[in-house]
Design an enzyme around this catalytic site. Structure first.
Site, PDB file in Angstrom:
ATOM      1  CG  PHE A   1      -1.735  -1.249   1.393  1.00 22.96           C
ATOM      2  CD1 PHE A   1      -2.877  -1.504   0.667  1.00 22.96           C
ATOM      3  CD2 PHE A   1      -1.312  -2.199   2.319  1.00 22.96           C
ATOM      4  CE1 PHE A   1      -3.608  -2.676   0.851  1.00 22.96           C
ATOM      5  CE2 PHE A   1      -2.032  -3.370   2.511  1.00 22.96           C
ATOM      6  CZ  PHE A   1      -3.181  -3.623   1.775  1.00 22.96           C
TER       7      PHE A   1
ATOM      8  CB  CYS B   1      -4.884   5.278   9.038  1.00 24.68           C
ATOM      9  SG  CYS B   1      -5.664   4.684   7.525  1.00 24.68           S
TER      10      CYS B   1
END
Length: 400
Positions: free
Chosen positions: A230, A341
């Site tokens: 990612f 996150c």
């Protein structure tokens, strides 16, 4: 000072009284007076005690976003200058300010407004109706405060294109604020150079919240073989390259992100050692495992798998899957850097998920470091949503 008055139900407003800035629709007993959505209103407890002033929006479940605890405080230019100045002085004390988040919404007591500084460019995200009306004045005051320190802002771009604006009764929007400029902005962070696309990049163009987590990973990467999953525009991969990694592979599903990452690698003279691949990480990890690949360092920096409480269970499955696969790709004694996150993926849930992943991968984890978002994304202790980034570095050991 006129306008509406919001009166809370008896026993409600506990989060507000503990230091939070939000009042939800189900906490309100009545709203009196003349007002329109986006107006500043007085907020009173059930017994008439003044709790301060905030922006009202009946379109949103967050009915009031507080601006001040002082019922008599005028929300004028001088007040906004004080808020902006405090935010900037805090950054000067705590972070490298060449590129940083200058205003972080509720945590800087300017609810719904985010401003990122990329070198001499400001990128603005306005997510609440009330603050949207003050946005221009806030930016004017911010530019004045920065100019006092010799920083001349060359351009501003608005990235208020998040779908969440619709919950406030506003349409998503993005575009230049003032004169157009080249939206490819060069910045430097941790001795790494990046081209940040403020117009087309994700959110405001670059994830500043991982600044010091990227730096923390550098010490593990000298002479290492590194896999960065990612990768977005290559930030962790490039930090590994600058630190002296012998081979780095960065992976992302976005062709736009990978293209930008390759440009960034070339900008740093790292294109020989730092390579990028456009692929779905969930498909790639099992294939790498099947091929017997092993890495000295594996980095997992996924997007938020959940943005609501209702999807947490599916998110847990996703985090468990990538971490289990990632752990198996780390050579014995190597390192895993992993994070979440999502505010809804709490510390407790994330650590539990990592333990489950380690058990399924038949690996043992030794904690090297536990970190959070960079200080320019401050956590306001009473505003739970301001704490969202959980970041762990582990040594991955075999079960012997």
């Amino acid at each position: 000072m006129s306008g509406g008055t919001v009166i809370l139900k008896k026993g409600e407003g506990r989060a507000l009284k503990a230091g939070g800035l939000w009042i939800y629709d189900n906490e309100i007993r009545e709203i009196n007076g003349d007002f329109k959505n986006g107006d500043l209103v007085q907020v009173q407890d059930f017994d008439g005690y003044g709790l301060g002033r905030g922006f009202l929006n009946t379109c949103s479940k967050i009915r009031v976003r507080m601006m001040t605890r002082n019922p008599g405080q005028e929300i004028d230019r001088a007040f906004l200058n004080t808020r902006v100045r405090a935010a900037w002085e805090y950054r000067k004390r705590t972070v490298d300010t060449d590129s940083c988040r200058v205003i972080f919404g509720e945590a800087d007591f300017l609810p719904g407004l985010v401003v990122d500084k990329f070198s001499q460019v400001l990128v603005v995200q306005s997510l609440a109706l009330g603050i949207d009306g003050l946005k221009g004045m806030i930016l004017e005051e911010l530019c004045k405060v920065l100019e006092e320190d010799g920083i001349q802002i060359q351009g501003m771009y608005e990235r208020s294109d998040a779908k969440v604006r619709r919950l406030e009764g506003m349409e998503p929007w993005k575009g230049f604020l003032g004169q157009p400029f080249d939206p490819q902005v060069e910045i430097r962070e941790n001795k790494v150079r990046y081209l940040v696309d403020v117009a087309q990049g994700q959110k405001t163009g670059f994830f500043l919240d991982q600044k010091y987590n990227r730096l923390a990973v550098q010490s593990l990467c000298r002479d290492a073989r590194v896999l960065d999953c990612f990768t977005h525009t290559g930030s962790f991969a490039l930090n590994a390259g600058v630190a002296g990694a012998r081979e780095v592979l960065g992976v992302d599903a976005s062709e736009l992100g990978v293209e930008q990452a390759r440009k960034n690698a070339k900008l740093n003279g790292l294109e020989e050692r730092v390579q990028f691949l456009c692929a779905d990480v969930f498909d790639l990890l099992p294939r790498l495992e099947q091929e017997g690949e092993q890495y000295d360092v594996v980095i997992l920096d996924p997007p938020a798998f959940t943005k609501s409480q209702s999807s947490v269970k599916n998110a847990i499955k996703g985090y468990r899957e990538i971490n289990r696969r990632g752990m198996r790709l780390v050579r014995p004694g190597g390192y895993l850097a992993t994070c979440s996150c999502s505010h809804f993926m709490t510390d407790e849930l994330f650590t539990q998920t990592l333990r489950q992943a380690a058990g399924q991968a038949h690996r043992r984890l030794r904690l090297v470091e536990r970190r959070a978002q960079a200080p320019d994304h401050p956590v306001l202790w009473a505003a739970e949503n301001s704490y969202y980034l959980k970041f762990y570095i582990f040594q991955v050991c075999e079960e012997l």
